[in-house]
Design an enzyme around this catalytic site. Structure first.
Site, short mmCIF file in Angstrom:
data_model
loop_
_atom_site.label_atom_id
_atom_site.label_comp_id
_atom_site.label_asym_id
_atom_site.label_seq_id
_atom_site.Cartn_x
_atom_site.Cartn_y
_atom_site.Cartn_z
CE1 TYR A 1 77.78 38.88 35.50
CE2 TYR A 1 77.79 38.27 37.72
CZ TYR A 1 76.89 38.54 37.02
OH TYR A 1 75.49 38.86 37.05
CE LYS B 1 77.01 35.21 36.40
NZ LYS B 1 75.80 36.27 36.19
NE ARG C 1 77.59 31.69 33.50
CZ ARG C 1 76.55 31.57 34.57
NH1 ARG C 1 74.85 31.30 34.42
NH2 ARG C 1 76.56 31.71 36.13
NE ARG D 1 87.81 55.62 28.45
CZ ARG D 1 87.37 56.21 27.38
NH1 ARG D 1 88.05 56.81 26.33
NH2 ARG D 1 86.08 55.95 26.96
N1 PMP Z 1 69.98 35.56 33.65
C1 PMP Z 1 70.48 36.41 33.86
C2 PMP Z 1 70.55 37.82 33.59
C3 PMP Z 1 71.13 36.61 35.02
O1 PMP Z 1 72.17 37.94 35.80
C4 PMP Z 1 71.55 35.50 35.88
C5 PMP Z 1 72.44 34.57 37.14
N2 PMP Z 1 73.77 35.64 37.30
C6 PMP Z 1 70.67 34.23 35.94
C7 PMP Z 1 69.92 34.64 34.51
C8 PMP Z 1 70.47 32.79 36.11
O2 PMP Z 1 72.20 32.06 36.24
P1 PMP Z 1 71.93 30.97 37.52
O3 PMP Z 1 71.54 30.42 37.31
O4 PMP Z 1 73.82 30.78 36.94
O5 PMP Z 1 72.71 31.56 38.61
#
Ligand code: PMP
Length: 285
Positions: free
Chosen positions: A33, A147, A52, A100
């Site tokens: 995400y 992410k 990213r 699954r």
């Molecule tokens: N670290 C973690 C674990 C996060 O979940 C986030 C935000 N999603 C960030 C750092 C900060 O990332 P960004 O500045 O891209 O929102």
């Protein structure tokens, strides 16, 4: 008021948006995400978020359902349809629906979901007051640079912090702070050095982090990208976090230790201002 959301090619009222129970995002957290912030109706740093997103997809060998241009067009359409002035646009790509099985399916169609959330980011009482954090062990997996929607450990940390009467959690591994539950963590040492953990698989490579470090260096601050301990954080003159949905947020208490004066410090406030000015396209003052 019902939002218009986007699901696999369709704009729908949120109550009508549906995903299969066989979607691997649901069964395996097999999805990634991004959260891009919106200020004055405009996306901030969106190209970096999409870059990213591509990296997360690549690391998971996950096909993409759309080009960057198509995704950006949907983001813009959602901002327009929901009349979003300030808040975030969330986007999620999962590997799609398949019977699954742990192995990646050969022929699943990846799924793309997007929605908006309205939120006051700039005019924030928490930013005026500063937040409190509690430290706890970082029990997340070893690929925090991807992410993914596998956010249960982060969600548990946030809830444990709230249960303890704090606002958020700082996660600690081998005696060193990794990051916050959903943000990057920083301290300012007694001699004014800005310290935040170096990039590795141990933290998410925050888009706001990159912007804030660039602004700090342009403002002639001394920056060290290295791990710091909780003891160093307790003794810091300031602390703060960054993320797309909070920008720069001062931290005024870590566990039982009041940081600095107990109020947002000058460096945190300056960086918050610089970030908002840069986002709005205003020259630095
Ligand atoms: N670290 C973690 C674990 C996060 O979940 C986030 C935000 N999603 C960030 C750092 C900060 O990332 P960004 O500045 O891209 O929102």
């Amino acid at each position: 008021m019902s939002r218009t959301v986007y699901v696999n090619g369709e704009y729908l009222p949120e109550a009508q948006a549906k995903i299969s129970i066989f979607d691997r995002g649901f069964l395996f957290a097999d999805g990634i995400y991004e959260v891009s912030s919106v200020l004055d109706g405009k996306l901030l740093d969106n190209a970096a978020h999409l870059a990213r997103m591509r990296r997360s997809l690549r690391e998971l060998e996950m096909p993409s359902p759309a080009t960057d241009e198509q995704i950006a067009a949907v983001q813009q359409e959602l901002i327009a349809r929901n009349d979003l002035h300030e808040g975030v646009v969330y986007l999620q790509i999962t590997r799609g629906a398949a019977d699954r099985d742990f192995a990646y399916p050969a022929d699943a169609q990846p799924s793309l979901v997007m929605f908006t959330q309205a939120r006051a980011i700039v005019d924030s009482p928490a930013a005026r007051r500063g937040i409190s954090v509690v430290s706890m062990q970082d029990i997340r997996w070893q690929r925090r640079d991807i992410k993914t929607v596998g956010l249960l450990a982060a969600s548990m940390a946030k809830q444990a912090a709230l249960n303890a009467g704090a606002d958020d959690a700082w996660l600690v591994e081998d005696g060193l702070v990794t990051e916050g539950s959903s943000n990057n963590a920083y301290i300012v040492t007694a001699d004014g050095v800005l310290v935040t953990r170096h990039l590795s698989n141990e933290i998410l490579h925050g888009i706001t982090r990159a912007a804030v470090l660039r602004l700090s260096r342009e403002d002639n601050m001394t920056v060290e990208e290295r791990a710091f301990s909780l003891d160093e954080a307790y003794a810091a003159s300031e602390a703060f976090i960054t993320s797309a949905s909070t920008f720069v947020m001062p931290v005024v208490k870590i566990d039982d230790q009041v940081i600095g004066t107990g109020e947002p410090g000058p460096v945190s406030q300056r960086l918050r201002e610089l970030y908002v000015d840069a986002a709005r396209g205003d020259p630095p003052t």
